[in-house]
Write an enzyme that holds these catalytic residues in place. Structure first.
Site, PDB file in Angstrom:
ATOM      1  N   GLU A   1       1.146  -1.649   0.265  1.00 12.31           N
ATOM      2  CA  GLU A   1      -0.099   0.149   0.011  1.00 12.31           C
ATOM      3  C   GLU A   1       0.995   1.648   0.192  1.00 12.31           C
ATOM      4  OE1 GLU A   1      -3.211   2.732   2.865  1.00 12.31           O
ATOM      5  OE2 GLU A   1      -2.239   0.792   3.705  1.00 12.31           O
TER       6      GLU A   1
ATOM      7  N   ASP B   1       8.703   5.406  15.365  1.00  8.92           N
ATOM      8  CA  ASP B   1       8.924   6.704  15.057  1.00  8.92           C
ATOM      9  C   ASP B   1       8.366   7.857  16.158  1.00  8.92           C
ATOM     10  OD1 ASP B   1       7.905   9.318  13.674  1.00  8.92           O
ATOM     11  OD2 ASP B   1       5.671   9.777  13.527  1.00  8.92           O
TER      12      ASP B   1
ATOM     13  N   ASP C   1       9.650  11.446  17.596  1.00 10.07           N
ATOM     14  CA  ASP C   1       9.189  13.031  17.316  1.00 10.07           C
ATOM     15  C   ASP C   1       9.953  13.824  18.894  1.00 10.07           C
ATOM     16  OD1 ASP C   1       8.210  15.570  17.161  1.00 10.07           O
ATOM     17  OD2 ASP C   1       6.312  15.173  16.319  1.00 10.07           O
TER      18      ASP C   1
ATOM     19  N   CYS D   1      13.757  24.921  22.134  1.00 14.24           N
ATOM     20  CA  CYS D   1      12.841  25.752  21.467  1.00 14.24           C
ATOM     21  C   CYS D   1      11.347  24.654  22.595  1.00 14.24           C
ATOM     22  CB  CYS D   1      12.872  24.446  20.402  1.00 14.24           C
ATOM     23  SG  CYS D   1      14.898  24.766  19.996  1.00 14.24           S
TER      24      CYS D   1
ATOM     25  N   HIS E   1      12.766   8.709  11.768  1.00 14.56           N
ATOM     26  CA  HIS E   1      11.546   6.909  11.660  1.00 14.56           C
ATOM     27  C   HIS E   1      12.723   6.355  11.527  1.00 14.56           C
ATOM     28  CE1 HIS E   1       8.679   9.523   9.245  1.00 14.56           C
ATOM     29  NE2 HIS E   1       8.405   9.944  10.906  1.00 14.56           N
TER      30      HIS E   1
ATOM     31  N   LEU F   1       0.699   3.341   8.529  1.00  9.56           N
ATOM     32  CA  LEU F   1       1.253   4.870   7.476  1.00  9.56           C
ATOM     33  C   LEU F   1       2.337   4.617   7.861  1.00  9.56           C
ATOM     34  CD1 LEU F   1      -1.562   5.956   5.768  1.00  9.56           C
ATOM     35  CD2 LEU F   1      -0.140   3.587   4.741  1.00  9.56           C
TER      36      LEU F   1
ATOM     37  N   LYS G   1       5.952   7.582   6.481  1.00 10.69           N
ATOM     38  CA  LYS G   1       6.567   8.823   5.748  1.00 10.69           C
ATOM     39  C   LYS G   1       7.756   7.888   5.172  1.00 10.69           C
ATOM     40  CE  LYS G   1       7.686  12.602   6.586  1.00 10.69           C
ATOM     41  NZ  LYS G   1       7.763  14.376   7.341  1.00 10.69           N
TER      42      LYS G   1
END
Length: 414
Positions: free
Chosen positions: A75, A143, A145, A156, A200, A358, A360
């Site tokens: 997919e 993943d 972040d 930040c 990732h 999913l 990226k």
């Protein structure tokens, strides 16, 4: 978990085991996905061939016993302008993918699992009621972040990132990459910059791709240390008389030195009353916390520099917690727990636990930053600077493409 028992990994066909990932890295250095007004329109420079060779895992019709339907059951999801999502796309070859990208000009490409049947026909299979449309294979993915660390980084917040806080991503790569190789026996691991504020990880071994959801969840839980709800003051608890070997190795080899030598000063962890209180809240004995608070109040009246005040208060905390009179079971792990709270990887657990999630695709251009989502070498991740990742204009991409083309011609002629 041991290494593969299979006599031949599907990534070993024709000795292409490592070359596929190396080829992707080489293409990233010299080319990237073409952008025009922050979209991926012409698609001229995207490494379609190497990209598809990677996702085929040898199932390209050129080898005996390969599954020629394999890549056509993968997919893809294309995100178009105005947040239009085209899910369950499938392509039988690189040419079909290239044609679709050039026609649709997606902002982003996401990769999903390999299904039991062609995902583009999922509606027809769903109506049959036979439950034949199921994911059967997918890389083990992670993943991470940096915005999930906003409570412990002071330089930040949100999508913003600098070298001072990017250290947290460097730590995550070092911890996970070592464990995935040494504890789980995986070899084919691709780390990719997300293009914005994170990283990732794609674990591509045949055994990793065939893990069930339950097995993926177990591996993700193995790495899970940072727990608790949003309002919980303490989210790391290291129980037991000794640390698990993985946690002990992570602490002694990576976390402790990064905390002491870099984050302590870079993030000014003890530079204000509020930041000091956040650390004191991690100490379960309120009498000990009060004792330290009194010492730090005394520091405020001294002439210590910012560098000295962070190091001095951290040393006072360690000395107090590790002294004989305070060496109780409740405080046994407190120093380590503070270091883990501020440095240990924080995973998006749901991404890793489910095959149909999913992620990226590498070599996209991030739609907001314009940066290439390129590979990171885990052996040299200390040198990676997200601010140095090119935000490429059309002219720069054309120049890079021509240089790469000339390099290829020179290689053929030599």
């Amino acid at each position: 978990m041991g290494r593969d028992d299979e006599p031949v990994d599907s990534m070993d066909i024709d000795g292409q085991k490592q070359q596929q990932l190396e080829a992707l890295t080489a293409v990233q250095r010299g080319s990237a996905l073409t952008i025009s007004e922050s979209t991926m329109c012409s698609g001229k420079l995207f490494p379609y061939g190497d990209f598809f060779k990677w996702l085929c895992y040898g199932n390209d019709g050129k080898h005996p016993g390969c599954d020629q339907s394999y890549v056509g059951r993968r997919e893809f999801s294309l995100t178009l302008e105005n947040d239009i999502y085209l899910c369950f796309q499938s392509f039988d070859n690189a040419t079909e993918l290239e044609s679709s990208i050039k026609e649709k000009c997606p902002f982003k490409i996401d990769i999903g699992p390999v299904y039991s049947v062609d995902p583009s026909k999922h509606h027809a299979y769903a109506q049959s009621g036979n439950n034949v449309f199921v994911p059967v294979e997918r890389e083990l993915i992670f993943d991470i972040d940096i915005s999930d660390y906003d409570d412990v980084r002071y330089c930040c917040s949100g999508a913003d990132v600098c070298l001072d806080c990017w250290l947290l991503m460097t730590i995550a790569i070092k911890i996970l990459d070592t464990s995935l190789r040494d504890d789980f026996g995986f070899n084919h691991i691709l780390w990719v910059y997300s293009g914005s504020r994170g990283v990732h990880c794609w674990v591509c071994d045949s055994r990793a791709r065939k893990l069930s959801n339950e097995q993926r969840a177990a591996i993700a839980d193995y790495f899970r240390v940072y727990k608790g709800g949003e309002n919980a003051l303490k989210k790391v608890s290291l129980a037991g008389p000794v640390l698990h070997p993985f946690l002990a190795r992570s602490y002694t080899d990576v976390l402790r030195s990064f905390f002491n030598d870099k984050l302590l000063l870079n993030q000014q962890l003890f530079a204000s009353e509020e930041r000091c209180q956040k650390i004191l809240d991690l100490i379960p004995d309120k009498n000990v916390a009060s004792e330290l608070h009194g010492k730090w109040q005394g520091n405020r009246r001294s002439s210590l520099s910012k560098e000295d005040v962070n190091a001095t208060r951290w040393d006072q905390l360690k000395t107090t917690l590790q002294s004989g009179k305070h060496k109780t079971q409740g405080l046994r792990r407190c120093v380590e727990e503070i270091v883990f709270s501020y440095t240990y990887p924080r995973l998006d657990m749901e991404v890793s636990k489910h095959m149909n999630h999913l992620l990226k695709a590498p070599f996209c251009i991030h739609p907001k930053t314009g940066r290439v989502c390129g590979p990171i070498d885990p052996n040299n991740c200390d040198d990676f600077d997200p601010a140095a990742v090119p935000t490429l204009s059309q002219e720069e991409l054309e120049s890079a493409y021509n240089a790469k083309l000339q390099q290829s011609k020179n290689s053929l002629n030599s």
